[in-house]
Design a protein around this motif. Structure first.
Motif, PDB file in Angstrom:
ATOM      1  N   GLN A 133       0.266   6.453   3.562  1.00  0.00           N
ATOM      2  CA  GLN A 133       0.863   6.461   4.911  1.00  0.00           C
ATOM      3  C   GLN A 133      -0.105   7.039   5.937  1.00  0.00           C
ATOM      4  O   GLN A 133      -0.303   6.478   7.010  1.00  0.00           O
ATOM      5  CB  GLN A 133       2.094   7.365   4.924  1.00  0.00           C
ATOM      6  CG  GLN A 133       3.378   6.709   4.553  1.00  0.00           C
ATOM      7  CD  GLN A 133       4.544   7.654   4.788  1.00  0.00           C
ATOM      8  OE1 GLN A 133       4.368   8.821   5.134  1.00  0.00           O
ATOM      9  NE2 GLN A 133       5.734   7.151   4.606  1.00  0.00           N
ATOM     10  N   ALA A 156      -6.471   5.791  11.948  1.00  0.00           N
ATOM     11  CA  ALA A 156      -6.097   4.954  10.815  1.00  0.00           C
ATOM     12  C   ALA A 156      -6.381   3.490  11.125  1.00  0.00           C
ATOM     13  O   ALA A 156      -6.226   3.053  12.266  1.00  0.00           O
ATOM     14  CB  ALA A 156      -4.619   5.139  10.498  1.00  0.00           C
ATOM     15  N   PRO A 157      -6.831   2.719  10.124  1.00  0.00           N
ATOM     16  CA  PRO A 157      -7.168   1.310  10.361  1.00  0.00           C
ATOM     17  C   PRO A 157      -5.977   0.475  10.870  1.00  0.00           C
ATOM     18  O   PRO A 157      -6.154  -0.403  11.700  1.00  0.00           O
ATOM     19  CB  PRO A 157      -7.640   0.808   8.993  1.00  0.00           C
ATOM     20  CG  PRO A 157      -7.238   1.842   8.005  1.00  0.00           C
ATOM     21  CD  PRO A 157      -7.140   3.132   8.740  1.00  0.00           C
ATOM     22  N   ILE A 158      -4.777   0.760  10.336  1.00  0.00           N
ATOM     23  CA  ILE A 158      -3.601   0.004  10.804  1.00  0.00           C
ATOM     24  C   ILE A 158      -2.652   0.992  11.461  1.00  0.00           C
ATOM     25  O   ILE A 158      -1.741   1.521  10.825  1.00  0.00           O
ATOM     26  CB  ILE A 158      -2.902  -0.738   9.648  1.00  0.00           C
ATOM     27  CG1 ILE A 158      -3.928  -1.569   8.865  1.00  0.00           C
ATOM     28  CG2 ILE A 158      -1.785  -1.630  10.187  1.00  0.00           C
ATOM     29  CD1 ILE A 158      -3.357  -2.229   7.640  1.00  0.00           C
ATOM     30  N   HIS A 159      -2.889   1.269  12.723  1.00  0.00           N
ATOM     31  CA  HIS A 159      -2.122   2.293  13.399  1.00  0.00           C
ATOM     32  C   HIS A 159      -0.656   1.874  13.551  1.00  0.00           C
ATOM     33  O   HIS A 159      -0.369   0.768  13.998  1.00  0.00           O
ATOM     34  CB  HIS A 159      -2.738   2.571  14.774  1.00  0.00           C
ATOM     35  CG  HIS A 159      -2.145   3.764  15.434  1.00  0.00           C
ATOM     36  ND1 HIS A 159      -2.364   5.043  14.953  1.00  0.00           N
ATOM     37  CD2 HIS A 159      -1.325   3.881  16.491  1.00  0.00           C
ATOM     38  CE1 HIS A 159      -1.694   5.896  15.712  1.00  0.00           C
ATOM     39  NE2 HIS A 159      -1.058   5.223  16.656  1.00  0.00           N
ATOM     40  N   ASP A 160       0.244   2.786  13.147  1.00  0.00           N
ATOM     41  CA  ASP A 160       1.685   2.548  13.319  1.00  0.00           C
ATOM     42  C   ASP A 160       2.202   1.280  12.622  1.00  0.00           C
ATOM     43  O   ASP A 160       3.099   0.617  13.117  1.00  0.00           O
ATOM     44  CB  ASP A 160       2.026   2.467  14.821  1.00  0.00           C
ATOM     45  CG  ASP A 160       2.908   3.621  15.223  1.00  0.00           C
ATOM     46  OD1 ASP A 160       3.321   4.369  14.334  1.00  0.00           O
ATOM     47  OD2 ASP A 160       3.172   3.757  16.426  1.00  0.00           O
ATOM     48  N   TYR A 161       1.629   0.939  11.505  1.00  0.00           N
ATOM     49  CA  TYR A 161       2.082  -0.219  10.709  1.00  0.00           C
ATOM     50  C   TYR A 161       2.013  -1.523  11.497  1.00  0.00           C
ATOM     51  O   TYR A 161       2.814  -2.421  11.296  1.00  0.00           O
ATOM     52  CB  TYR A 161       3.520  -0.014  10.210  1.00  0.00           C
ATOM     53  CG  TYR A 161       3.703   1.227   9.376  1.00  0.00           C
ATOM     54  CD1 TYR A 161       3.602   1.166   7.996  1.00  0.00           C
ATOM     55  CD2 TYR A 161       3.969   2.449   9.970  1.00  0.00           C
ATOM     56  CE1 TYR A 161       3.762   2.296   7.226  1.00  0.00           C
ATOM     57  CE2 TYR A 161       4.120   3.595   9.199  1.00  0.00           C
ATOM     58  CZ  TYR A 161       4.018   3.500   7.831  1.00  0.00           C
ATOM     59  OH  TYR A 161       4.172   4.629   7.082  1.00  0.00           O
ATOM     60  N   VAL A 186      -3.955   5.030   5.792  1.00  0.00           N
ATOM     61  CA  VAL A 186      -3.996   3.619   6.178  1.00  0.00           C
ATOM     62  C   VAL A 186      -3.216   3.353   7.464  1.00  0.00           C
ATOM     63  O   VAL A 186      -3.620   2.561   8.292  1.00  0.00           O
ATOM     64  CB  VAL A 186      -3.460   2.723   5.031  1.00  0.00           C
ATOM     65  CG1 VAL A 186      -3.578   1.247   5.401  1.00  0.00           C
ATOM     66  CG2 VAL A 186      -4.207   3.002   3.733  1.00  0.00           C
ATOM     67  N   PHE A 187      -2.088   4.051   7.640  1.00  0.00           N
ATOM     68  CA  PHE A 187      -1.204   3.699   8.753  1.00  0.00           C
ATOM     69  C   PHE A 187      -1.071   4.783   9.828  1.00  0.00           C
ATOM     70  O   PHE A 187      -0.305   4.634  10.778  1.00  0.00           O
ATOM     71  CB  PHE A 187       0.177   3.327   8.214  1.00  0.00           C
ATOM     72  CG  PHE A 187       0.132   2.192   7.236  1.00  0.00           C
ATOM     73  CD1 PHE A 187      -0.044   0.884   7.673  1.00  0.00           C
ATOM     74  CD2 PHE A 187       0.225   2.419   5.875  1.00  0.00           C
ATOM     75  CE1 PHE A 187      -0.121  -0.161   6.763  1.00  0.00           C
ATOM     76  CE2 PHE A 187       0.160   1.376   4.960  1.00  0.00           C
ATOM     77  CZ  PHE A 187      -0.011   0.082   5.420  1.00  0.00           C
ATOM     78  N   GLY A 188      -1.800   5.872   9.655  1.00  0.00           N
ATOM     79  CA  GLY A 188      -1.752   6.931  10.667  1.00  0.00           C
ATOM     80  C   GLY A 188      -0.371   7.537  10.813  1.00  0.00           C
ATOM     81  O   GLY A 188      -0.014   8.070  11.855  1.00  0.00           O
ATOM     82  N   ASP A 189       0.434   7.450   9.744  1.00  0.00           N
ATOM     83  CA  ASP A 189       1.799   7.970   9.790  1.00  0.00           C
ATOM     84  C   ASP A 189       1.802   9.372   9.189  1.00  0.00           C
ATOM     85  O   ASP A 189       1.458   9.553   8.029  1.00  0.00           O
ATOM     86  CB  ASP A 189       2.713   7.046   8.983  1.00  0.00           C
ATOM     87  CG  ASP A 189       4.183   7.413   9.128  1.00  0.00           C
ATOM     88  OD1 ASP A 189       4.476   8.374   9.863  1.00  0.00           O
ATOM     89  OD2 ASP A 189       5.017   6.741   8.509  1.00  0.00           O
TER      90      ASP A 189
END
Lengths: 122, 204
Positions: free
Chosen positions: B74, A73-78, B77-80
């Motif tokens: 989630q 993901a582009p923004i890993h873990d927020y 974009v955020f790998g959640d």
């Protein structure tokens, strides 16, 4: 006159209030980072990374390792910064993530509703 | 995917200009609620979803789409949660919660019920629906070591059996997160009841 106003307001949901609620949630969202930090709580149950499962059980989950490598993901873990950044900086990044997430969502749902409205006209 | 197609059709039937901004608002609301991770004893965290109240206000299908969009953002974009978990996550949080919430409310509060009765219904709807989703997730985690094992005998994905996964997921939601979802559902339901009563789908 008041009756007219009332009927008018009944036909419309006042967006401003709800936009304000979303705004407040964005500003407060670092609580979701800060509270777990002070209580030393990690990931949600079951939402572990490959490394974390390896640490817990001694075995690397091979299937998960494979699928995890497919997409990052582009923004890993927020966090647009680094994992080891201080809590204050990560909190700010968390807010930025909240904004980016909210923006993406509004964009997507706007697209969905536009598509649905177009199809309905056909 | 099948469920998604039905959802799109259901929502399309009543795309209402007044409702359009609220699909986005609902999805954003759910996304942000899920960012509020709360610590529980045992070193893990969890969160409410907000799907229960969205279902009561705008109907379970709107809730399905809104929460699905939140979950997809989630993951992408955020790998959640991760891409491989989108399907299971959507079934648990975007499907089970809205429908359990909706029918629970309907069973407890029939038409023209008092506000007190509706408040009780909203609270129980939030509590029950989140727990049903958590139990479903616990079962999904728990059967993985049974169905996904590598040639060396080790689990390919989630490592814990049902006897651990189910109580772990159920307990933290029964004791903590269920009540958070219940309170969120109750408060927002009452707010809407006070200000925009005519829009609440579940009491139409």
């Amino acid at each position: 006159m008041t009756e007219l106003l009332n009927s008018k307001s009944r036909n419309r949901i006042p967006h401003e209030k709800y936009i304000l609620i979303i705004g407040i949630l964005i500003v407060l969202c670092p609580l979701g980072l800060i509270l777990p930090h002070y209580f030393k709580a990690g990931e949600a149950w079951g939402e572990w990374s490959v490394e974390s499962i390896k640490q817990q059980t001694g075995h690397e989950p091979a299937g998960m390792k494979k699928t995890a490598a497919v997409y990052r993901a582009p923004i890993h873990d927020y966090n647009i910064g680094k994992e080891e950044d201080p809590l204050s900086k990560r909190s700010l990044n968390y807010i930025i993530s909240g904004l980016i997430g909210t923006g993406s969502i509004l964009f997507i749902t706007f697209g969905i509703t536009k598509l649905l409205a177009l199809k309905k006209e056909e | 995917m099948g469920i998604a197609a039905v959802a799109v059709k259901k929502v399309k039937d009543k795309v209402d200009k007044k409702l359009v901004p609220f699909l986005g608002m609902s999805a954003a609301f759910s996304f942000l609620i899920m960012m509020f991770n709360l610590p529980v004893p045992g070193g893990t965290t969890g969160h409410a979803v907000g799907a229960a109240v969205i279902a009561l206000l705008f109907g379970p299908w709107v809730s399905f789409i809104a929460v699905s969009v939140a979950l997809i953002v989630q993951a992408l974009v955020f790998g959640d949660g991760g891409i491989t978990a989108i399907g299971a996550n959507c079934i648990n949080m975007a499907f089970i919660i809205p429908f359990v919430s909706w029918f629970t409310f309907r069973i407890i509060a029939t038409k023209n019920a008092s506000l007190t009765r509706m408040s009780v219904a909203a609270f129980i709807a939030g509590y029950l629906s989140l727990n049903m989703a958590a139990i479903a997730a616990g079962i999904e985690f728990g059967i993985q070591p049974l169905i996904a094992v590598g040639t060396d005998g080790n689990p390919l994905y989630a490592p814990y059996p049902l006897s651990i996964a189910l109580p772990a997921m159920a307990l933290e939601h029964l004791l903590v997160f269920g009540f958070i979802e219940a309170i969120v559902t109750l408060l927002i339901f009452r707010y809407f009841f006070k200000h925009n009563k005519d829009f609440i789908e579940v009491i139409k």
